[in-house]
Motif scaffolding. Structure first.
Motif, PDB file in Angstrom:
ATOM      1  N   THR A  58       0.830  -1.199   0.000  1.00 31.70           N
ATOM      2  CA  THR A  58       0.000   0.000   0.000  1.00 31.70           C
ATOM      3  C   THR A  58       0.865   1.249   0.000  1.00 31.70           C
ATOM      4  O   THR A  58       2.011   1.238   0.473  1.00 31.70           O
ATOM      5  N   GLY A  75      -3.001   4.075  -2.869  1.00 32.25           N
ATOM      6  CA  GLY A  75      -3.396   2.909  -3.642  1.00 32.25           C
ATOM      7  C   GLY A  75      -2.905   1.629  -3.008  1.00 32.25           C
ATOM      8  O   GLY A  75      -2.125   1.639  -2.050  1.00 32.25           O
ATOM      9  N   LYS A 107      -6.388  -1.241  -6.218  1.00 32.95           N
ATOM     10  CA  LYS A 107      -7.403  -0.338  -5.704  1.00 32.95           C
ATOM     11  C   LYS A 107      -6.830   1.044  -5.416  1.00 32.95           C
ATOM     12  O   LYS A 107      -5.657   1.185  -5.074  1.00 32.95           O
ATOM     13  N   VAL A 108      -7.688   2.065  -5.540  1.00 32.54           N
ATOM     14  CA  VAL A 108      -7.427   3.391  -4.986  1.00 32.54           C
ATOM     15  C   VAL A 108      -8.067   3.422  -3.605  1.00 32.54           C
ATOM     16  O   VAL A 108      -9.163   2.887  -3.415  1.00 32.54           O
ATOM     17  N   GLY A 130     -11.570  -0.470  -6.804  1.00 29.61           N
ATOM     18  CA  GLY A 130     -10.722  -0.741  -7.956  1.00 29.61           C
ATOM     19  C   GLY A 130     -11.225  -1.946  -8.718  1.00 29.61           C
ATOM     20  O   GLY A 130     -12.430  -2.123  -8.913  1.00 29.61           O
TER      21      GLY A 130
END
Length: 205
Positions: A58, A75, A107-108, A130
């Motif tokens: 992350t 993200g 993913k954001v 995401g």
């Protein structure tokens, strides 16, 4: 002479004790005062330890402080593996099925991090959205005799499928130093494409 030796020993012991205390001195981190300052970055590396096995990384960038915490945006990239095999016999035919899923999740995410009681300890919550792709492989083998006829077949299928990935994030971290923390994070969303429990390390700079 003995008194001088005692003084030297006492001085050495005192120096070692002071040095050890300095090394284990708690970091001034967490909360609104010495925690994640706007403009800071947090990089995390974690192991997924629950329903499926994997790793994820992350990145969170601190945007602004609000009340006793800090908003971040960033993200997440993860790889999770899931596989199984089963064998059964029915009407004289033995079947063996084996499959493996390889989830790649991107993913954001955004979080809000705040201090509770201990300055070095933070808790945070957030959301992520995401998508994921899953290159999968499935193999099946049938072997045996049916009505006097021999059966021996093998089948293999593979492909890629994907979808939307989301998560509700709940985590906690403890700063051992100003730059490094242990972290426990729960990701609750896509229950089959990601690990629910993640344990790892954060690096702040």
């Amino acid at each position: 002479k003995h008194n001088n030796m005692k003084k030297v020993i006492i001085a050495l012991v005192t120096a070692i004790a002071v040095g050890c205390m300095a090394m284990v001195q708690p970091a001034k981190a967490g909360g609104v005062y010495d925690g994640v300052a706007p403009g800071s970055s947090i990089v995390g590396v974690r192991l997924g330890l629950s329903n499926i096995v994997g790793v994820n990384a992350t990145y969170d960038y601190a945007l602004a402080r609000v009340w006793k915490g800090t908003f971040t945006i960033g993200g997440q990239v993860g790889y999770m593996w899931e596989g199984n095999s089963r064998t059964e016999t029915l009407y004289g035919v033995k079947s063996k099925v084996k499959y493996s899923n390889n989830y790649i999740d991107i993913k954001v995410r955004t979080t809000y991090r705040f201090n509770v009681v201990v300055p070095e300890w933070e808790v945070y919550a957030g959301v992520g959205i995401g998508g994921y792709v899953n290159p999968y492989v499935s193999k099946a083998t049938l072997k045996g005799d049916v009505a006097g006829e021999s059966v021996n077949t093998k089948e293999k299928s593979h492909g890629v499928h994907g979808g939307v990935s989301g998560a509700f994030i709940l985590g906690t971290s403890y700063q051992f130093t100003d730059a490094m923390a242990a972290t426990l994070e729960f990701d609750m969303g896509n229950l089959w494409e990601q690990s629910w429990v993640n344990l790892g390390i954060n690096f702040k700079f």
